[in-house]
Design a protein around this motif. Sequence first.
Motif, PDB file in Angstrom:
ATOM      1  N   LEU A 185     -34.533 -22.675 -24.872  1.00 54.37           N
ATOM      2  CA  LEU A 185     -35.479 -23.697 -24.416  1.00 54.37           C
ATOM      3  C   LEU A 185     -34.709 -25.017 -24.289  1.00 54.37           C
ATOM      4  O   LEU A 185     -34.257 -25.577 -25.302  1.00 54.37           O
TER       5      LEU A 185
ATOM      6  N   GLU B  27     -44.250 -25.332 -24.543  1.00 55.32           N
ATOM      7  CA  GLU B  27     -43.435 -24.230 -24.011  1.00 55.32           C
ATOM      8  C   GLU B  27     -43.070 -23.254 -25.132  1.00 55.32           C
ATOM      9  O   GLU B  27     -43.095 -22.030 -24.933  1.00 55.32           O
ATOM     10  N   ALA B  28     -42.771 -23.799 -26.312  1.00 59.06           N
ATOM     11  CA  ALA B  28     -42.427 -22.929 -27.441  1.00 59.06           C
ATOM     12  C   ALA B  28     -43.627 -22.055 -27.817  1.00 59.06           C
ATOM     13  O   ALA B  28     -43.478 -20.851 -28.055  1.00 59.06           O
ATOM     14  N   ARG B  29     -44.830 -22.655 -27.843  1.00 58.84           N
ATOM     15  CA  ARG B  29     -46.032 -21.866 -28.175  1.00 58.84           C
ATOM     16  C   ARG B  29     -46.241 -20.754 -27.159  1.00 58.84           C
ATOM     17  O   ARG B  29     -46.555 -19.613 -27.508  1.00 58.84           O
TER      18      ARG B  29
ATOM     19  N   ILE C 129     -35.957 -19.037 -31.189  1.00 62.61           N
ATOM     20  CA  ILE C 129     -35.730 -19.963 -30.068  1.00 62.61           C
ATOM     21  C   ILE C 129     -34.485 -20.801 -30.332  1.00 62.61           C
ATOM     22  O   ILE C 129     -34.323 -21.373 -31.416  1.00 62.61           O
TER      23      ILE C 129
ATOM     24  N   LEU D 186     -32.767 -24.126 -29.143  1.00 61.08           N
ATOM     25  CA  LEU D 186     -32.996 -25.365 -28.393  1.00 61.08           C
ATOM     26  C   LEU D 186     -31.677 -25.760 -27.740  1.00 61.08           C
ATOM     27  O   LEU D 186     -30.631 -25.776 -28.396  1.00 61.08           O
TER      28      LEU D 186
ATOM     29  N   LEU E 178     -41.626 -27.767 -34.662  1.00 63.61           N
ATOM     30  CA  LEU E 178     -41.566 -26.376 -34.189  1.00 63.61           C
ATOM     31  C   LEU E 178     -41.788 -25.389 -35.329  1.00 63.61           C
ATOM     32  O   LEU E 178     -42.391 -24.329 -35.142  1.00 63.61           O
TER      33      LEU E 178
ATOM     34  N   LEU F  34     -43.254 -18.272 -34.912  1.00 64.50           N
ATOM     35  CA  LEU F  34     -41.880 -18.644 -34.557  1.00 64.50           C
ATOM     36  C   LEU F  34     -41.054 -18.531 -35.840  1.00 64.50           C
ATOM     37  O   LEU F  34     -41.168 -19.353 -36.744  1.00 64.50           O
TER      38      LEU F  34
ATOM     39  N   ILE G 226     -35.282 -20.788 -35.661  1.00 66.63           N
ATOM     40  CA  ILE G 226     -34.946 -21.900 -34.763  1.00 66.63           C
ATOM     41  C   ILE G 226     -33.433 -22.129 -34.853  1.00 66.63           C
ATOM     42  O   ILE G 226     -32.853 -22.105 -35.947  1.00 66.63           O
TER      43      ILE G 226
END
Length: 463
Positions: free
Chosen positions: A168, A201-203, A213, A215, A249, A255, A258
């Motif tokens: 992302l 967008e993450a959701r 995810i 970043l 996040l 999630l 990260i």
Amino acid sequence: MTSMKTETISAAPTPNGQGKKLFIKTYGCQMNVYDSERMAEAMGSDGYTQVDSAEAADMVLINTCHIREKASEKLYSDLGRLRKLKKDKPDLKIGVAGCVAQAEGAEILRRAPQVDVVVGPQAYHRLPAMARAALAGHTQQLDTDFPAEDKFDNLPKARAARGPMAFLTVQEGCDKFCAFCVVPYTRGSEVSRPAARILDEARALVERGVRDITLLGQNVNAYHGAGHGAGHGAGAQGDLTLAGLIRALAKIDGLLRIRYTTSHPNDMGDDLIEAHGEVPQLMPYLHLPVQSGSDKILKAMNRKHTAEQYLRQIERIRAARPDILLSSDFIAGFPGETDSDHAATMDLIRQVRFGAAYSFKYSARPGTPAAEKAEVDNDVADARLQEMQALLSSQQYALQAAMVGREVGVLYEKAGRLDAQLVGKSDHLHAVHVIDPAGKIGELVRVKITASVTNSLKGQRIG
Ligand code: SAH
Ligand code: SF4
Ligand code: F3S
């Protein structure tokens, strides 16, 4: 590095890509991987479906990288092959995107008359319109403008997840101007996306099954996006730092992991280091490029820190998260590098003990300050690179071997080659092979590492 627009695409939307097939070939960094996915989605909204070969496609898009000479030369060998293909398939459309498109746009059109579309990284939201114009017979289109609007806002929001891990992009561009690097020219100056958009967008990714995810940003730890920061992770203007964004996040249910890349040593703020010790979802892996261990070379590279300062940062990070796996980038043979500068780099590597690394021979890039300087003898640079790679590989294998007997989390990503085998990434980003007949892709399981093989680990599921 030109930024100009020779053609304006008329608004009249003529034939779209309904029923047409698109092949995208991606070179370069993770940002290009992310961009290719977004372009595929934008083109998907215009009717294109993706295929995995140029032969099967109505349109081929090459997403290019300009970082080293070898990377950018690949474009011209691909274009040579596509020219032949276009002879057999005259309706084939050819597009060039990415950092070579940005840097050499007009030159690409001059050297390769078979190209229909050249589109720079800030103009991807205009790609579908350019593709329509190409279908209407418009060739040799160029758009490498840096628009005022955020390109991501103009790309379709929904994203199809292609597995449990996703990239992302949260920040683009670079203001650091390292003396060897083209990125500030090809990607423009640093822009951070607003936190709310990233969280949305993450959701959406999590709803589609994403659990891990990464970043992305060329200087992701310099992130400072509009948001509602307070306390930990709030920047000067109430905006969010990367640490603040990570903490936000971490509140998203589902999630599980990260990560972030790539970071600059000068932007490792206290709050980010603290987050490594406090946020369980933030994985123990950090890619923190140092490039060289010689202060003289670091200065000539315009990196704005010394080897000692880098080592001190590493100490602080390890104090917060003792089991963190560190990774870096190195350049061998930067102009002016002597044997003792190289020895200083080897020394820094020995002091840090990296678990992963990328090392490159210096490549002079047109338009960068370092390209004006006399180059190190090629054989000498080759020998230094080899010596560095041997040491880095031995460190990688030693740290892999040290994982044997330990318990780690593994997120299953795909089926392995053996029966009932699944492959996934550990917390430390090692590829781990597990025989697990009951396991499912997208599941995060506990694994005991049983063996280290060349570039991966083997393990047994324990929970
Ligand atoms: N933003 C990241 C890296 C981007 S480019 C950072 O600052 O660390 C990825 C890596 O390519 C760089 O870290 C550097 O090691 C290498 N690289 C960049 N330009 C290069 C050049 N001209 N020659 C050789 N390697 C280069
Ligand atoms: Fe390039 Fe330096 Fe920016 Fe990294 S920090 S992208 S190496 S200019
Ligand atoms: Fe290459 Fe551009 Fe990425 S030059 S490394 S694709 S930012």
